[in-house]
Design an enzyme around this catalytic site. Structure first.
Site, mmCIF file in Angstrom:
data_model
loop_
_atom_site.group_PDB
_atom_site.id
_atom_site.type_symbol
_atom_site.label_atom_id
_atom_site.label_comp_id
_atom_site.label_asym_id
_atom_site.label_seq_id
_atom_site.Cartn_x
_atom_site.Cartn_y
_atom_site.Cartn_z
ATOM 1 N N HIS A 39 0.839 -1.252 0.077
ATOM 2 C CA HIS A 39 0.109 -0.055 0.004
ATOM 3 C C HIS A 39 0.746 1.288 0.037
ATOM 4 C CE1 HIS A 39 -3.929 -2.049 1.718
ATOM 5 N NE2 HIS A 39 -3.536 -2.516 0.544
ATOM 6 N N GLU A 64 0.618 3.974 1.798
ATOM 7 C CA GLU A 64 1.139 4.270 3.162
ATOM 8 C C GLU A 64 2.267 3.366 3.534
ATOM 9 O OE1 GLU A 64 -3.554 4.106 3.490
ATOM 10 O OE2 GLU A 64 -1.626 3.134 2.223
ATOM 11 N N CYS A 112 -6.013 0.876 5.496
ATOM 12 C CA CYS A 112 -6.577 -0.188 5.949
ATOM 13 C C CYS A 112 -6.355 -0.503 7.247
ATOM 14 C CB CYS A 112 -6.177 -1.229 5.031
ATOM 15 S SG CYS A 112 -4.340 -1.611 5.200
ATOM 16 N N CYS A 164 -2.239 -0.812 7.495
ATOM 17 C CA CYS A 164 -1.459 0.518 7.268
ATOM 18 C C CYS A 164 -2.053 1.468 8.550
ATOM 19 C CB CYS A 164 -2.034 1.090 6.058
ATOM 20 S SG CYS A 164 -1.391 0.388 4.826
#
Length: 140
Positions: free
Chosen positions: A68, A70, A96, A99
């Site tokens: 991801h 992040e 999510c 993260c």
């Protein structure tokens, strides 16, 4: 947020293009976008594992070839020795749960996101944390 959107354009994900920027004291510290690890075939050329397995958005995050945005922003900070504690994350999507936990432990103080993400546990964990969360508004 405009910079996070620009960073998102580098994404190789076929489902969702996400960009993240970590800022502290009005300085950009790191950026990240969602995509596969270095040296791994990109989803836009080999197809989406999650689509093939019919995994709904917001579920089974481990069933993905990519990282991801992040996560990549945090990894870039670690790789280059950049202290992101007390920073602000600007991201095109809400994090999510994976993260969210990483952002909490990285010591970020604020998360600003453009669009939501269907992960109720992430919302619960972030509400319980000390991180300030806000939806981006261009009218500031």
């Amino acid at each position: 947020m405009d910079i996070a959107k620009l960073v998102a354009s580098r994404s190789t994900c076929v489902r969702r293009k996400v960009g993240a920027v970590i800022v502290k004291d009005k300085n950009i510290l790191t950026t990240g976008y969602n995509g596969t690890p270095m040296g791994i075939s990109h989803c836009d050329s080999v197809g989406c594992l999650r689509d093939k397995m019919m995994v709904p958005s917001g579920q089974r995050h481990e069933l993905c070839r990519g990282l991801h945005a992040e996560q990549n922003a945090i990894i870039q900070a670690a790789k280059h020795g950049v202290n992101i504690a007390d920073g602000t994350l600007y991201c095109t999507n809400a994090p999510c749960v994976i993260c969210a936990k990483m952002l909490i432990n990285a010591g970020l103080k604020k998360i600003v996101y453009l669009e939501g993400y269907p992960d109720e546990l992430a919302k619960e964990i972030l509400q319980e944390s000390a991180i300030e969360i806000s939806v981006y508004s261009s009218e500031k």
